[in-house]
Design a protein around this motif. Sequence first.
Motif, mmCIF file in Angstrom:
data_model
loop_
_atom_site.group_PDB
_atom_site.id
_atom_site.type_symbol
_atom_site.label_atom_id
_atom_site.label_comp_id
_atom_site.label_asym_id
_atom_site.label_seq_id
_atom_site.Cartn_x
_atom_site.Cartn_y
_atom_site.Cartn_z
ATOM 1 N N PHE A 27 56.081 68.913 -0.741
ATOM 2 C CA PHE A 27 55.737 68.221 0.802
ATOM 3 C C PHE A 27 57.381 68.272 1.075
ATOM 4 O O PHE A 27 57.544 69.249 1.231
ATOM 5 N N LEU A 28 57.124 67.641 2.905
ATOM 6 C CA LEU A 28 57.595 67.604 3.843
ATOM 7 C C LEU A 28 59.321 67.221 3.263
ATOM 8 O O LEU A 28 59.129 65.611 3.129
ATOM 9 N N ASN A 85 69.478 75.249 -3.573
ATOM 10 C CA ASN A 85 71.056 75.081 -4.112
ATOM 11 C C ASN A 85 70.800 74.508 -5.120
ATOM 12 O O ASN A 85 70.071 73.618 -5.316
ATOM 13 N N GLY A 91 75.635 72.324 -2.928
ATOM 14 C CA GLY A 91 75.140 71.514 -2.167
ATOM 15 C C GLY A 91 74.262 70.912 -2.683
ATOM 16 O O GLY A 91 73.868 69.963 -2.032
ATOM 17 N N SER A 93 71.388 67.978 -4.059
ATOM 18 C CA SER A 93 72.421 66.811 -4.081
ATOM 19 C C SER A 93 70.421 65.582 -4.567
ATOM 20 O O SER A 93 71.191 64.495 -5.642
ATOM 21 N N HIS A 98 64.318 72.379 -6.845
ATOM 22 C CA HIS A 98 63.532 72.462 -5.240
ATOM 23 C C HIS A 98 63.369 73.537 -5.096
ATOM 24 O O HIS A 98 65.031 74.117 -4.760
#
Length: 139
Positions: A27-28, A85, A91, A93, A98
């Motif tokens: 997904f975006l 990451n 980094g 979050s 993903h």
Amino acid sequence: MKCIFCEIVNRNSPAEIIFEDEKIIAFLDNKPFNFGHSLVIPKIHCEDFLSVPEDHLMNLISAVQAVSKAVLKGLNVSGFNIISNNGKTAGQSVFHFHFHIIPRFKSDKHKYRLNLKSYAPGEMKRFAESIKNFVNNQE
Ligand code: 5GP
Ligand code: ZN
């Protein structure tokens, strides 16, 4: 705490989904580096790359390639970055693994300011040895 990406997988949170199969969804990103910045994730919750089940890895990499091709064609760009990451230090979050696929444009202003280091003589071999010892010995 609820995982936002699991919420997207389960359709409890909205997202612009661009690809889905039995094990993977893409997904975006809603805060994109560039428009069309996409995320590819395993549907199963796993925190980072090391915890992705082995039988999901091939599907994941194939989906990353398929989505990359589609981003290139669909947005008419010729370059893209694949980034992942892993860990807070790096980094990360959202702690549901993903890959980022980021379309790049000649005119975009993204510059990676890396603080590149130099190995002292002999040091490179020492680092290689430290890693090599564990590559074929993964208990
Ligand atoms: P990380 O910082 O973990 O490498 O990347 C997480 C990415 O997820 C960020 O680029 C962020 O914009 C994106 N993200 C966080 N929450 C949401 C959300 O609710 N929806 C979507 N589509 N993307 C999200
Ligand atoms: Zn999750």
